[in-house]
Design a protein around this motif. Structure first.
Motif, PDB file in Angstrom:
ATOM      1  N   ILE A   1      65.955   5.693  34.259  1.00 41.06           N
ATOM      2  CA  ILE A   1      66.379   6.507  35.394  1.00 41.06           C
ATOM      3  C   ILE A   1      67.897   6.640  35.348  1.00 41.06           C
ATOM      4  O   ILE A   1      68.615   5.664  35.108  1.00 41.06           O
ATOM      5  N   LYS A   2      68.373   7.826  35.556  1.00 40.16           N
ATOM      6  CA  LYS A   2      69.802   8.100  35.478  1.00 40.16           C
ATOM      7  C   LYS A   2      70.598   7.192  36.423  1.00 40.16           C
ATOM      8  O   LYS A   2      70.216   6.992  37.576  1.00 40.16           O
ATOM      9  N   SER A   3      71.657   6.600  35.887  1.00 39.36           N
ATOM     10  CA  SER A   3      72.591   5.750  36.652  1.00 39.36           C
ATOM     11  C   SER A   3      71.927   4.507  37.234  1.00 39.36           C
ATOM     12  O   SER A   3      72.362   3.985  38.264  1.00 39.36           O
ATOM     13  N   SER A   4      70.882   4.006  36.583  1.00 36.56           N
ATOM     14  CA  SER A   4      70.193   2.814  37.098  1.00 36.56           C
ATOM     15  C   SER A   4      70.784   1.510  36.564  1.00 36.56           C
ATOM     16  O   SER A   4      70.473   0.437  37.076  1.00 36.56           O
ATOM     17  N   LEU A   5      71.623   1.584  35.527  1.00 36.92           N
ATOM     18  CA  LEU A   5      72.249   0.390  34.963  1.00 36.92           C
ATOM     19  C   LEU A   5      73.748   0.403  35.234  1.00 36.92           C
ATOM     20  O   LEU A   5      74.357   1.458  35.421  1.00 36.92           O
TER      21      LEU A   5
ATOM     22  N   ARG B   1      62.905   2.537  35.352  1.00 35.05           N
ATOM     23  CA  ARG B   1      62.105   3.303  34.389  1.00 35.05           C
ATOM     24  C   ARG B   1      61.394   4.456  35.080  1.00 35.05           C
ATOM     25  O   ARG B   1      60.871   4.304  36.185  1.00 35.05           O
ATOM     26  N   GLU B   2      61.386   5.620  34.416  1.00 35.99           N
ATOM     27  CA  GLU B   2      60.586   6.740  34.898  1.00 35.99           C
ATOM     28  C   GLU B   2      59.117   6.357  34.743  1.00 35.99           C
ATOM     29  O   GLU B   2      58.638   6.129  33.632  1.00 35.99           O
ATOM     30  N   LEU B   3      58.385   6.294  35.856  1.00 39.98           N
ATOM     31  CA  LEU B   3      57.021   5.766  35.824  1.00 39.98           C
ATOM     32  C   LEU B   3      55.984   6.815  35.442  1.00 39.98           C
ATOM     33  O   LEU B   3      54.859   6.469  35.091  1.00 39.98           O
ATOM     34  N   ASP B   4      56.340   8.083  35.512  1.00 41.99           N
ATOM     35  CA  ASP B   4      55.385   9.145  35.187  1.00 41.99           C
ATOM     36  C   ASP B   4      55.391   9.425  33.684  1.00 41.99           C
ATOM     37  O   ASP B   4      55.559  10.553  33.232  1.00 41.99           O
ATOM     38  N   THR B   5      55.206   8.364  32.904  1.00 39.54           N
ATOM     39  CA  THR B   5      55.192   8.450  31.442  1.00 39.54           C
ATOM     40  C   THR B   5      54.148   7.477  30.910  1.00 39.54           C
ATOM     41  O   THR B   5      53.763   6.526  31.605  1.00 39.54           O
TER      42      THR B   5
ATOM     43  N   CYS C   1      45.835  -0.480  25.049  1.00 34.50           N
ATOM     44  CA  CYS C   1      46.023  -1.276  26.257  1.00 34.50           C
ATOM     45  C   CYS C   1      47.274  -0.791  26.968  1.00 34.50           C
ATOM     46  O   CYS C   1      48.092  -0.061  26.403  1.00 34.50           O
ATOM     47  N   SER C   2      47.425  -1.197  28.211  1.00 38.27           N
ATOM     48  CA  SER C   2      48.611  -0.833  28.977  1.00 38.27           C
ATOM     49  C   SER C   2      49.723  -1.839  28.716  1.00 38.27           C
ATOM     50  O   SER C   2      49.470  -3.024  28.472  1.00 38.27           O
ATOM     51  N   LEU C   3      50.955  -1.357  28.781  1.00 42.24           N
ATOM     52  CA  LEU C   3      52.117  -2.197  28.518  1.00 42.24           C
ATOM     53  C   LEU C   3      53.009  -2.247  29.752  1.00 42.24           C
ATOM     54  O   LEU C   3      53.056  -1.307  30.540  1.00 42.24           O
ATOM     55  N   GLU C   4      53.706  -3.357  29.898  1.00 42.74           N
ATOM     56  CA  GLU C   4      54.638  -3.540  31.013  1.00 42.74           C
ATOM     57  C   GLU C   4      56.018  -3.858  30.445  1.00 42.74           C
ATOM     58  O   GLU C   4      56.157  -4.699  29.551  1.00 42.74           O
ATOM     59  N   TRP C   5      57.043  -3.176  30.972  1.00 38.68           N
ATOM     60  CA  TRP C   5      58.412  -3.336  30.479  1.00 38.68           C
ATOM     61  C   TRP C   5      59.198  -4.297  31.375  1.00 38.68           C
ATOM     62  O   TRP C   5      59.045  -4.293  32.599  1.00 38.68           O
ATOM     63  N   TYR C   6      60.075  -5.100  30.717  1.00 37.37           N
ATOM     64  CA  TYR C   6      60.946  -6.039  31.423  1.00 37.37           C
ATOM     65  C   TYR C   6      62.357  -5.924  30.839  1.00 37.37           C
ATOM     66  O   TYR C   6      62.535  -5.477  29.698  1.00 37.37           O
TER      67      TYR C   6
END
Length: 262
Positions: free
Chosen positions: A245-249, A233-237, A212-217
């Motif tokens: 994603i670099k420097s996203s936090l 999150r890098e979505l192409d995975t 099944c597909s998973l969703e991250w939070y």
């Protein structure tokens, strides 16, 4: 050397100076269909002077055939899946044997069909250029689903190169009421980051053998509500893999992550 096809168009295929007796035409050079090959041989010495001025022309006829497409669905051919989550079908092992690896995603259509006539949502024929398909609806646990994958080249490819035989593959999905037990594994850099530019890696693992597909939070620990991690999150995975994603936090903050089945 020159290549002459059945439309009388002449295409140069090689002007290299060869030091051996064999002319090798590289793979993927000749398109599908009958060809007339004209070979003009000139022999030169090391000073680049012609040894013999006589014309040496040879001809041969060949019929180039192309291999059929290979279709393959990732995973077991018979699979127990959850009736409570959306299912993802993955055709990423499919390929076109007539093209090099860097052209595998070009000119291929992925066609999905299903045999459950009462399920118009999931079993309506679906065509896409993407290898991944997430089913739009939940599966009926009272049914057995046989999904068929057909890989087919585009009309432009058929005109330019030729039309290989379609690839086909099948998978049987058996929907069941399965509890999805998910855990998150730290793969790299997910304990203490020295700077926000570091990339960290998480992986979701399920104890049940379902697809099944998973969703991250995620949430910053001072906040009460989890929000979608799509922006960080890098979505192409694959959905069970989280790559930040670099420097996203932000610096000097603590974050908590969770994952849910769709």
């Amino acid at each position: 050397s020159h290549l002459k096809n059945n439309t009388n168009k002449v295409t140069d295929i090689d002007y290299e100076i060869l030091t051996n007796k064999e002319l090798v035409i590289p793979r993927y050079t000749l398109a599908d269909g009958p060809k007339t090959l004209l070979f003009q041989l000139k022999v030169k010495d090391k000073g680049n002077s012609l040894v013999d001025n006589k014309t040496n022309m040879n001809m041969c006829y060949v019929n180039i055939t192309i291999d059929g497409l290979h279709a393959e669905i990732v995973g077991s051919p018979v699979r127990n899946v959850s009736s409570s989550y959306l299912i993802t079908l993955d055709a990423s092992l499919s390929y076109n044997p007539n093209e090099p690896s860097h052209k595998q995603d070009q000119d291929i259509h992925y066609i999905w069909r299903c045999d459950v006539e009462t399920d118009d949502v999931n079993c309506k024929e679906h065509t896409s250029t993407s290898r991944i398909r997430q089913l739009p609806g939940l599966l009926d646990k009272a049914k057995k689903y046989v999904f068929k994958l057909i890989t087919r080249v585009s009309d432009e490819y058929a005109k330019r190169v030729g039309k290989p035989k379609d690839g086909t593959a099948e998978i049987i999905l058996l929907p069941k009421a399965i509890f999805l037990d998910i855990s998150i594994k730290c793969v790299k850099n997910c304990r203490h980051l020295s700077r926000p530019s570091e990339i960290f890696y998480l992986m979701a693992q399920t104890k049940s053998n379902i697809n099944c597909s998973l969703e991250w939070y995620y949430k910053e620990n001072s906040e009460a509500k989890f929000i979608s991690a799509k922006k960080i999150r890098e979505l192409d995975t694959p959905s069970h893999i989280f790559i930040s994603i670099k420097s996203s936090l932000d610096y000097n903050k603590v974050y908590t992550f969770k994952v849910k089945g769709l």
